[in-house]
Design an enzyme around this catalytic site. Sequence first.
Site, short mmCIF file in Angstrom:
data_model
loop_
_atom_site.label_atom_id
_atom_site.label_comp_id
_atom_site.label_asym_id
_atom_site.label_seq_id
_atom_site.Cartn_x
_atom_site.Cartn_y
_atom_site.Cartn_z
N ASP A 110 4.08 7.05 -0.93
CA ASP A 110 3.27 6.15 -1.78
C ASP A 110 3.76 4.80 -1.64
O ASP A 110 3.31 3.66 -1.71
CB ASP A 110 2.93 6.62 -3.14
N GLY B 79 -0.03 3.55 -11.15
CA GLY B 79 0.41 4.86 -12.30
C GLY B 79 0.91 5.87 -11.19
O GLY B 79 0.57 6.10 -10.09
N PRO C 50 -15.22 5.51 1.15
CA PRO C 50 -15.68 6.97 1.66
C PRO C 50 -14.58 7.74 1.94
O PRO C 50 -13.38 7.38 2.13
CB PRO C 50 -16.52 6.43 3.09
N LYS D 107 5.30 0.90 -7.85
CA LYS D 107 5.11 2.24 -8.27
C LYS D 107 6.16 2.54 -9.21
O LYS D 107 7.43 2.83 -8.76
CB LYS D 107 4.94 3.09 -7.02
N GLY E 176 -0.42 10.09 -11.20
CA GLY E 176 -1.41 11.12 -11.46
C GLY E 176 -2.53 10.32 -12.30
O GLY E 176 -2.82 9.28 -11.96
N GLY F 118 -6.69 9.05 -4.67
CA GLY F 118 -6.97 7.86 -3.79
C GLY F 118 -6.29 6.64 -4.28
O GLY F 118 -6.79 5.28 -4.10
N LYS F 119 -5.46 6.66 -5.57
CA LYS F 119 -4.96 5.73 -6.02
C LYS F 119 -4.10 4.81 -4.98
O LYS F 119 -4.19 3.60 -5.15
CB LYS F 119 -4.00 6.00 -7.21
N THR F 120 -3.32 5.43 -4.54
CA THR F 120 -2.47 4.57 -3.25
C THR F 120 -3.36 3.87 -2.30
O THR F 120 -3.17 2.71 -2.07
CB THR F 120 -1.62 5.58 -2.81
N GLY G 40 -4.16 12.75 -6.65
CA GLY G 40 -5.08 13.06 -5.25
C GLY G 40 -6.28 12.56 -5.44
O GLY G 40 -7.10 12.99 -4.44
#
Length: 261
Positions: free
Chosen positions: A70, A132, A220, A53, A134, A30-32, A28
């Site tokens: 995602d 990845g 942001p 993914k 998580g 913001g990787k995607t 949670g």
Amino acid sequence: MTREPFLPREPLHLPPPRRWFVTGTDTGVGKTLVSSAMLALLAASGLRAVGMKPVAAGLDAIDDEWRNEDVERLQAAGNVDAPLTWRCPYVLKAPMSPHLAAREEGVQVELPVLLDAFERLSAQADAVVVEGVGGFCVPLGDDLDTADLAVALDLPVILVVGLRLGCLNHALLTAEAIRARGLVLAGWVASVVDPQMLSPEGNLQTLRARLGAPLLGVVPHLEAPEAARAAEHIDLRALRASAAHAARRGEVALSVSAAAA
């Protein structure tokens, strides 16, 4: 906390291989969003860009079909039409740790399947962004985790740091784990997940001094997490230096191997 946006109007001139593994300090963070923004920038510069993914856990009803959000966002940000079985070989139903979701479905996540899908994508694209699950060491099976996958792919790593209380420890431990596996930390992106965080600039300065990798941007807190909007806050040109470092590292490893032989 913002920086001059970089919207490419010409090729980024990032040397091949243009392949990266994106991980995060936690789930949670913001990787995607960051992975999608990278794909948007790469595609806008004229490259054939695709996101992967390898394992996704959690399905949502999208356009009357069960899909993983995602995976859908990565596909929308790139410009290569590839089969889902390449882009996400394992799509699991339950929104939980992949090894537990796989166990519920009687599925075993196998590394050769993931590597084969990556090779197929690489043959179709100029740039591949692998996101990845998580954090860096999330279990995918009884004897496989995301760190193992990153090592097997042997890709430079981009770390997404979720800016909130505790991020310093999480980021520094993750960077240490990445390097302990023999991987290159190519860069990092700060993602503002808590807009009320105290001393965000102080935290950024600390991470800049301690992470030992270039800061690619500060995304942001966005009401609508759109790839194009996030891309305005990311500059991939700093990856040139880390790509050169990775190339030198590969040459050294090759010479050491030859000498040992």
